[in-house]
Each structure stands twice: as C-alpha cells, then as structure tokens.
Design an enzyme around this catalytic site. Structure first.
Site, mmCIF file in Angstrom:
data_model
loop_
_atom_site.group_PDB
_atom_site.id
_atom_site.type_symbol
_atom_site.label_atom_id
_atom_site.label_comp_id
_atom_site.label_asym_id
_atom_site.label_seq_id
_atom_site.Cartn_x
_atom_site.Cartn_y
_atom_site.Cartn_z
ATOM 1 N N GLU A 83 0.928 -1.085 -0.058
ATOM 2 C CA GLU A 83 -0.012 -0.128 -0.131
ATOM 3 C C GLU A 83 0.949 1.123 -0.154
ATOM 4 O O GLU A 83 1.950 1.272 0.735
ATOM 5 C CB GLU A 83 -0.838 0.028 1.168
ATOM 6 C CG GLU A 83 -1.859 1.217 1.300
ATOM 7 C CD GLU A 83 -3.278 0.915 1.913
ATOM 8 O OE1 GLU A 83 -3.625 -0.265 2.015
ATOM 9 O OE2 GLU A 83 -3.994 1.799 1.922
ATOM 10 N N ASN A 133 -3.794 -1.571 7.273
ATOM 11 C CA ASN A 133 -5.099 -2.275 6.739
ATOM 12 C C ASN A 133 -4.858 -3.680 6.736
ATOM 13 O O ASN A 133 -4.267 -4.227 5.718
ATOM 14 C CB ASN A 133 -5.397 -1.721 5.370
ATOM 15 C CG ASN A 133 -5.583 -0.184 5.600
ATOM 16 O OD1 ASN A 133 -6.072 0.354 6.486
ATOM 17 N ND2 ASN A 133 -5.148 0.578 4.395
ATOM 18 N N GLU A 140 -11.036 4.663 8.345
ATOM 19 C CA GLU A 140 -11.102 4.228 7.045
ATOM 20 C C GLU A 140 -11.826 2.846 6.633
ATOM 21 O O GLU A 140 -11.236 1.897 6.084
ATOM 22 C CB GLU A 140 -9.909 4.275 6.206
ATOM 23 C CG GLU A 140 -9.266 5.741 6.206
ATOM 24 C CD GLU A 140 -8.208 5.967 5.640
ATOM 25 O OE1 GLU A 140 -7.118 5.098 5.355
ATOM 26 O OE2 GLU A 140 -7.988 7.108 5.067
ATOM 27 N N ARG A 198 -3.279 3.696 16.451
ATOM 28 C CA ARG A 198 -3.053 4.915 15.659
ATOM 29 C C ARG A 198 -4.311 5.869 15.942
ATOM 30 O O ARG A 198 -5.442 5.279 15.977
ATOM 31 C CB ARG A 198 -2.943 4.390 14.241
ATOM 32 C CG ARG A 198 -1.832 3.654 13.987
ATOM 33 C CD ARG A 198 -1.702 3.088 12.528
ATOM 34 N NE ARG A 198 -1.201 3.931 11.438
ATOM 35 C CZ ARG A 198 -1.765 4.614 10.497
ATOM 36 N NH1 ARG A 198 -3.092 3.864 10.198
ATOM 37 N NH2 ARG A 198 -1.302 5.381 9.659
ATOM 38 N N ARG A 258 -11.908 17.647 9.046
ATOM 39 C CA ARG A 258 -11.100 16.457 9.291
ATOM 40 C C ARG A 258 -10.025 16.954 10.394
ATOM 41 O O ARG A 258 -9.663 15.885 10.929
ATOM 42 C CB ARG A 258 -10.653 15.911 8.113
ATOM 43 C CG ARG A 258 -9.749 14.657 8.065
ATOM 44 C CD ARG A 258 -9.500 14.158 6.730
ATOM 45 N NE ARG A 258 -8.453 13.481 6.615
ATOM 46 C CZ ARG A 258 -7.955 12.697 5.727
ATOM 47 N NH1 ARG A 258 -8.714 12.548 4.520
ATOM 48 N NH2 ARG A 258 -6.897 11.993 5.755
ATOM 49 N N LYS A 276 -0.197 10.717 13.581
ATOM 50 C CA LYS A 276 0.616 11.289 12.521
ATOM 51 C C LYS A 276 1.032 12.860 12.679
ATOM 52 O O LYS A 276 0.438 13.586 13.202
ATOM 53 C CB LYS A 276 -0.430 11.410 11.124
ATOM 54 C CG LYS A 276 -0.439 9.876 10.598
ATOM 55 C CD LYS A 276 -1.440 10.229 9.339
ATOM 56 C CE LYS A 276 -1.700 8.499 8.742
ATOM 57 N NZ LYS A 276 -2.155 8.364 7.400
ATOM 58 N N ASP A 315 -3.019 14.240 6.454
ATOM 59 C CA ASP A 315 -2.406 13.162 6.050
ATOM 60 C C ASP A 315 -1.250 13.412 5.017
ATOM 61 O O ASP A 315 -1.106 13.217 3.843
ATOM 62 C CB ASP A 315 -3.382 12.313 4.909
ATOM 63 C CG ASP A 315 -2.993 10.909 4.927
ATOM 64 O OD1 ASP A 315 -2.109 10.596 5.549
ATOM 65 O OD2 ASP A 315 -3.758 10.203 4.124
ATOM 66 N N GLU A 355 4.182 9.803 13.900
ATOM 67 C CA GLU A 355 4.279 8.909 12.694
ATOM 68 C C GLU A 355 4.595 9.857 11.512
ATOM 69 O O GLU A 355 3.920 10.663 11.270
ATOM 70 C CB GLU A 355 2.881 8.296 12.402
ATOM 71 C CG GLU A 355 2.958 7.502 11.174
ATOM 72 C CD GLU A 355 1.530 6.827 10.832
ATOM 73 O OE1 GLU A 355 0.885 6.207 11.977
ATOM 74 O OE2 GLU A 355 1.156 6.265 9.853
ATOM 75 N N GLU A 378 4.059 9.214 -0.521
ATOM 76 C CA GLU A 378 2.616 9.035 -1.133
ATOM 77 C C GLU A 378 2.359 10.685 -1.706
ATOM 78 O O GLU A 378 1.759 10.674 -2.935
ATOM 79 C CB GLU A 378 1.589 8.776 -0.029
ATOM 80 C CG GLU A 378 0.408 8.592 -0.569
ATOM 81 C CD GLU A 378 -0.716 8.426 0.500
ATOM 82 O OE1 GLU A 378 -0.288 7.822 1.508
ATOM 83 O OE2 GLU A 378 -1.866 8.080 0.048
ATOM 84 N N GLU A 432 7.127 21.498 -3.318
ATOM 85 C CA GLU A 432 6.233 22.210 -2.864
ATOM 86 C C GLU A 432 5.688 23.495 -3.633
ATOM 87 O O GLU A 432 4.699 23.919 -3.933
ATOM 88 C CB GLU A 432 6.497 22.862 -1.263
ATOM 89 C CG GLU A 432 5.392 23.786 -0.479
ATOM 90 C CD GLU A 432 5.567 24.398 0.749
ATOM 91 O OE1 GLU A 432 7.073 24.310 1.076
ATOM 92 O OE2 GLU A 432 4.780 24.759 1.547
ATOM 93 N N TRP A 462 -14.031 12.788 1.489
ATOM 94 C CA TRP A 462 -12.831 12.594 2.140
ATOM 95 C C TRP A 462 -12.602 13.773 3.250
ATOM 96 O O TRP A 462 -11.431 13.597 3.999
ATOM 97 C CB TRP A 462 -11.795 12.141 1.313
ATOM 98 C CG TRP A 462 -11.591 11.006 0.857
ATOM 99 C CD1 TRP A 462 -12.337 10.877 -0.459
ATOM 100 C CD2 TRP A 462 -11.510 9.802 0.928
ATOM 101 N NE1 TRP A 462 -12.228 9.578 -0.738
ATOM 102 C CE2 TRP A 462 -11.755 8.784 0.383
ATOM 103 C CE3 TRP A 462 -11.029 9.374 2.486
ATOM 104 C CZ2 TRP A 462 -11.550 7.436 0.471
ATOM 105 C CZ3 TRP A 462 -10.752 7.652 2.654
ATOM 106 C CH2 TRP A 462 -11.160 6.804 1.668
HETATM 107 C C1 GCU Z 1 -3.467 7.299 3.951
HETATM 108 C C2 GCU Z 1 -3.314 6.538 2.829
HETATM 109 C C3 GCU Z 1 -3.901 5.082 3.140
HETATM 110 C C4 GCU Z 1 -3.434 4.561 4.418
HETATM 111 C C5 GCU Z 1 -3.860 5.681 5.480
HETATM 112 C C6 GCU Z 1 -3.596 5.214 6.900
HETATM 113 O O1 GCU Z 1 -4.949 7.754 3.961
HETATM 114 O O2 GCU Z 1 -3.505 7.122 1.682
HETATM 115 O O3 GCU Z 1 -3.246 4.326 2.191
HETATM 116 O O4 GCU Z 1 -4.154 3.291 4.804
HETATM 117 O O5 GCU Z 1 -3.353 6.944 5.132
HETATM 118 O O6 GCU Z 1 -2.233 6.094 7.162
HETATM 119 O O7 GCU Z 1 -4.091 4.370 7.433
#
Ligand code: GCU
Length: 680
Positions: A161, A204, A287, A320, A337, A361, A366, A388, A394, A512, A542
């Site tokens: 991922e 996940n 999520e 988390r 959010r 995080k 994100d 984190e 990404e 940036e 989102w």
């Molecule tokens: C972001 C990411 C996801 C990931 C999520 C997380 O949204 O795009 O792929 O699962 O972060 O940190 O859990």
C-alpha cells in the site's frame, strides 16, 4: 550486486594507498571479547566491509592481541574506571574510542549491550567510508528516542500500500517469500541507522493477513529471527475483528469476557513462537477498519483490552490516532477533518494502560507536503505518544520526484507546542522526556520494495537513511545527514557531494512550489494520489477541500469565523495561527480563507504567489537535472541513468502541475499574471 542495491553500505575499494594503509593499520584484526548473535552480525559486517575496502580479510580473535585491532566489548568486559563514559550512555548507546597502549592499540567499539556494539560498528564504517582519520576517535552516543520504528504497509498478495518501489520483499501470492537474504540486507540497512522496531504488515489488515497471528506464526518467527540479529523487534498489525474472523465469536467488543479471553490465548500463542514479540499496531475505526466504536466503546476500552493481553509478556499496543470521518458530505462546511484526532483522543487522556502508546501522524490531515503539526502533541500529559512520519512519498512525488523529507521532519520535531511553556518541542514530547512517558518514540511508513535499489528512486534512499539518523539524534543538521549519506552512497568526490547535497536540500521546497500552494494540500488525482487534479477531492467524502471560488481560496479553521480547529493548540500557537497578521505564509490557506488579492508577508498577492512559485518550481526542477547531469562522469552508469530518467519525468510532471494550477486559478479569478507568462 547492482550498485543501487548496496545503498549506503557500499564499501568500495579504497583508491588511495595512503588511506588503505591507515585502514589496515587499525582494522586488520578484530577482537571480540563478547560473542552474541548481534556481535556476530557486527563482526560479519566489519569483515565484509573491510575486506572490500582494503582488499584483505581481517583476522578475527576472541582474546586480546598485542597488535593494533578493533575491539568489540560490552560494559561487562570493560574496566569502567578506564572508560567512565560508559556510565553515561543508555542501553543502546556506545563508545568509539581510539585507545593507545604500548602492548597493542585498538579502536574500542563498546556498548552497554551488544546492540550498542553493532551500532558502533556501523558508525565506524561510516567514518571510514567518509575517509575520516581513525587515530583519535572519541565518540559517545546514545539514541535520543526509545522506539525507532518502521511500518511496512505490505500485503500478503505482494502489493505494498502506497509502495513506489516494486512489490513486497516479504510476501507474494498470499504467502511468505522466504528470501531471508533480502530480509537480512534490509535489516542491515535499518540497523545501520539505528532502527530497532518494525511492523511487517499493512495497517489495513485484510483477510489473509489476519491469519498472520495464527497459521503464519512459524513464518513470522523466522522473519523476526532475522531482524533480532540486527537488534530489531518485530511487531504485527492486527485486525480488530480477529476474534470474529479467526475465532468463532460473534463480537469483537473489547468489554466482552469471551473476547478478552480469546485475545489472551492468542497473545500467548504468538509469544510461544516469538518470545520477544513487540506487540500490535492497530488501525481501528479508521477508513472502514473495524474497531471499538461498533460496540459503543471508545479507543481507551479498545486498546486497553489488547494491552492487558500483551502485558504479561512485555508486549505493547501501538494504537493509531488516524481516526476521522471518511464519509463526509462536501456540502457540510462545519465538519473539519483536521480536528478529528484531537477531538477523539484528547478527552481520553489518562485512561490508557501504560503499555499502550498512541501513534499520531505528524500533521492533522495526511502527510501533505505542508501541514501544521498535529495539536495532539503535548495535549495528552498522561498518555504515551509517538509520532508517525511517512518515508514513502505518497503525497510528495511517489519516489519519481526528488523530495528529501528530513528538513520537513526536523521542522516538525523542533516545533514548539508550548504545552509546558516555551521550549516544549515535539521532539521532547516524543522522546518521552517532557512528560516522563514510559513509552515513546517515532515510527514511519517504509519506502522500500523489491526494486533492485530498494526505493525506486536512487535518491529516495536518502529519506530512509536520514529518517534513521534523525530519530537517533534529532539535533543532527540536514546538511550533516545529507553529507553522511552521499559519501557512503556515492564516495567522496567533492563535486558529487556538493551537487547531490544541493539537490536534496532544495528538493522539498521545489516540490512544494509547483504543487498545492500555501499549505492548502491535496489537489492530487484521487486514489493513486500522483499528479495534479485541483478539484480531485473537492466534491468527495474525504474531508479534504480547498474551497476555491472566483474570489478566494482556503479553509477557515479559525475560532472567530471557521471550524475552530485553531483552538486545539496551546494558546501561543492558537493566537499565532488564528490571526492573519501572524499566520505564516506557508500555512495561510490551511488556516484561512482569503481573497486572491490578499497580500502575503512576502509582499506578493496570493494569486501572484501561486503563479510565481509554479513557474519557478519548474525552473528549479530543470536546474536539479542540470546539477545531476554535471556528475555523469563521476557516477556509475546504472545509478546515473536511473536518476536521470526520473528527473526527466519530474520535470514533465512539474510542468503539468504548473499549467493546471496556474490555469485553474487564472480561470477562477480572472486575474492576470503580472509578468504575462504563458497560462492556458
Ligand atoms: C492514507 C493512505 C492510506 C492509508 C492511510 C493510513 O490515507 O492513503 O493508504 O491506509 O493513510 O495511514 O492508515
């Protein structure tokens, strides 16, 4: 092996005879006064490196010799009065010291534990790679952070991922690959920069991975064994619904006695395979992942239940805080959010067991190229916290663009939260010192895969290296980290070091400048998140909006007229962000909705800033490639060409960003570029 594969553990044959003599003088013999598996790993690394660097294999002995040597020892074999520094270091710290004696001089590599010996070994090898003199070494080091972790987001089908460097090195076709050589080389890379913890599957946790804590335990144990030899503790991401998916329970309610008993048995079984298992990383109620909310329980109930099961074995729960509503209605402007983590977790301060640690995080959204620091840092005095980061790029160019992230992380760690007055930096919260937390540390999402050079982009290796180095010592400078990495990876040619350093150190700002402006974030293509799409997430569920209309742009997160997010900060920062007068330009659109004609502190209007930075960003991306091309003669073809191709792609993609963003805002605002450059 290919050049890229060796990364920063390259150990080239030293070209100067003088240097070879210097290294031989000290490193031709290795004496180990202690012999554990970790010390064996240290010996093996020294042997490998020295053999390549001077073309001759060092001799190994377990007793003192009278000629010069490298001496490996822990405090147990040392005369503490002779080396009083050993008292000052922590369990993972070390000394590197050139000790001169008539009856045989030596370079001492000593730790309180064997882990320190291994870390000292890697440090010494870095010094040798950088042609540092070995005659007068006197180094005392202790890691500043306790848990220094990497999170793999690997799935058992082999996909990763948010992976941008090929497939998993651990799994394929719903099974383990069992290529322990590759895992060992990964362990060497991690350990060489001080990483001491890893979770080996995606947060996940899908159907197959749920079974990592049952049928796959023998395999997990083998992987853990490889990491253990390098001082790295293995963790697993766990599925909160495991009792239902693996067991025959009808609930995963953390307060249900059956569920508690199920996890206790399960944890016992895990420890029967891996006696030093680290614990579970858990993404719950986030999520669409299962969690305690389903049963009307909160996250303290949810994590404490697992913590109780792990506690007898010394295991921990890394829980988390990435919990938010991912089914938001874009028409609803009151839900924010950015507020979510704080709103969910702050009220639970003090309710978590002391073997639970919250993983937060770095920012409230994100991993965007620019976000403020999450207001949760420092806000929970009685709760263990770790930060984190995302080494995987990404939202920062997916390892096709150069984006050296250490300066970003450093800025975050240095941020003053004012939690306990001035000087309450994030780094002093996550290293546990501010609130004397029992558990603390730093985790980050890995950026490696089975690509030959690990990271896809050769220069993305610097992020993994730098991550480890920075969390070992957050006071290291960006420049020092780049210099260390570049020398170990490309040798000591001064033009190479100079150009690569300049490229890396400017790359975050460049990225940036041609992407989402002034902290507003996103504007990427949905799902895969690569390349520009200004409205890609604007009408989505989102919670990631920029609210641009014909007059202005930005998210009003003030208390006065917006979502009130600013109130989550301690007063000094709250006021700083709340006021348009003080809010820094780079975060302006994160906190405020302003007209395009709003004047920035830089003296430009918002719209002109957007145009300028997007034109300049592309020019700077072109300049990056020129810097690289100047090194063609000094870098091997393999690495030269692979980076060059990616720089080409970066330029093309940056142009796409420039033109879409500029055109979009020109069409929205109707305001022309002062300099009349081409906008479509
Ligand atoms: C972001 C990411 C996801 C990931 C999520 C997380 O949204 O795009 O792929 O699962 O972060 O940190 O859990």
């Amino acid at each position: 092996n290919a050049e890229g594969y060796k990364a920063w553990l390259k150990y080239d044959l030293v070209t100067s005879q003088e240097n070879i003599r210097e290294i031989s003088r000290w490193c031709s013999r290795i004496v180990h006064l202690v012999d554990t598996r970790i010390v064996q790993a240290a010996k093996e690394e020294l042997t490998r490196a020295i053999s390549i660097m001077i073309g001759e294999e060092p001799q190994i002995a377990s007793e003192t010799v009278t000629s010069n040597h490298i001496r490996l020892a822990t405090s147990e074999q040392l005369n503490v009065d002779e080396f009083p520094e050993i008292r000052k270091i922590n369990e993972e710290g070390y000394l590197i010291k050139t000790v001169k004696h008539e009856e045989g001089s030596y370079i001492l590599l000593a730790g309180k534990s064997d882990k320190g010996v291994l870390y000292a070994t890697f440090h010494l090898l870095r010094l040798i790679q950088a042609e540092h003199s070995l005659d007068n070494l006197d180094i005392v080091e202790s890691p500043r952070n306790q848990i220094r972790m990497i999170n793999q987001w690997d799935n058992m089908d082999g996909s990763v991922e948010r992976g941008y460097a090929g497939e998993s090195i651990f799994y394929k076709d719903d099974d383990f690959i069992r290529d322990y050589d590759r895992i060992k080389d990964y362990a060497r890379l991690l350990s060489s920069v001080g990483i001491n913890a890893i979770s080996i599957n995606n947060v996940n946790v899908h159907a197959v991975e749920t079974s990592l804590i049952t049928t796959f335990l023998p395999d997990v144990a083998k992987v853990a064994d490889v990491f253990r030899t390098y001082g790295i503790t293995t963790y697993l991401s766990a599925n909160y619904a495991s009792p239902m998916e693996l067991g025959d329970l009808t609930t995963a309610d953390p307060l249900d006695e059956g569920v508690k008993a199920w996890w206790k048995d399960k944890v016992k079984e895990v420890y029967s395979y891996i006696s030093d298992f680290g614990g579970f990383v858990v993404k719950a109620d986030s999520e669409h992942r299962p969690g305690p909310f389903t049963y009307g329980r909160n996250h303290a109930d949810g994590s404490n239940m697992l913590a109780e099961a792990l506690e007898p074995f010394g295991g921990i729960v890394i829980w988390r805080c990435f919990v938010y509503n991912c089914m938001q209605d874009w028409r609803d402007r009151s839900t924010d959010r950015a507020r979510a983590a704080y709103d969910h977790f702050k009220p639970l301060d003090g309710q978590f067991h002391n073997n639970v640690i919250l993983q937060i995080k770095n920012g409230p959204m994100d991993f965007q190229v620019r976000e403020p620091v999450s207001p949760l840092f420092g806000a929970m005095r009685d709760t263990n916290q770790m930060i984190e980061f995302q080494v995987a790029q990404e939202y920062t160019g997916q390892q096709r663009h150069v984006c050296f992230l250490i300066p970003q992380w450093k800025e975050i760690l240095d941020f003053d939260t004012y939690a306990k007055g001035q000087g309450s930096t994030v780094k002093s919260i996550v290293d546990g010192s501010m609130y004397e937390s029992k558990l603390s540390g730093i985790a980050a999402v890995s950026n490696i895969g089975n690509d030959t050079n690990w990271c896809g982009h050769q220069l993305a290796q610097a992020n993994l290296f730098g991550y480890g180095r920075l969390i070992w010592d957050p006071n290291l400078s960006n420049e020092d980290i780049v210099d260390e990495w570049a020398r170990a990876t490309f040798g000591n040619n001064s033009a190479v070091i100079e150009n690569i350093s300049a490229m890396l150190l400017s790359s975050w700002q460049i990225y940036e400048s041609y992407t989402a402006p002034l902290g507003v974030g996103w504007m990427v293509n949905p799902n895969h998140h690569y390349g520009p799409n200004v409205d890609g997430y604007e009408y989505s569920v989102w919670g990631t909006y920029h609210f641009a209309d014909w007059q202005g742009i930005g998210v009003d997160r003030t208390v006065t007229s917006g979502t009130g997010y600013t109130s989550q900060y301690f007063e000094e920062n709250m006021k700083y962000y709340e006021s348009l007068k003080t809010c820094p330009d780079e975060l302006l659109l994160f906190f405020h909705h302003v007209p395009y004609t709003h004047l920035l502190k830089s003296g430009e209007t918002v719209i002109q800033h957007i145009y300028n930075t997007h034109f300049e960003g592309v020019d700077q991306a072109i300049a990056l490639k020129e810097k690289w091309e100047a090194l063609q003669q000094a870098i091997d073809e393999e690495r030269f060409h692979s980076v060059n191709e990616r720089l080409e792609e970066q330029i093309e993609n940056a142009k796409e960003w420039r033109d879409m963003i500029n055109t979009y805002f020109y069409r929205k605002s109707g305001i022309k570029d002062k300099e009349n450059r081409v906008i479509y």
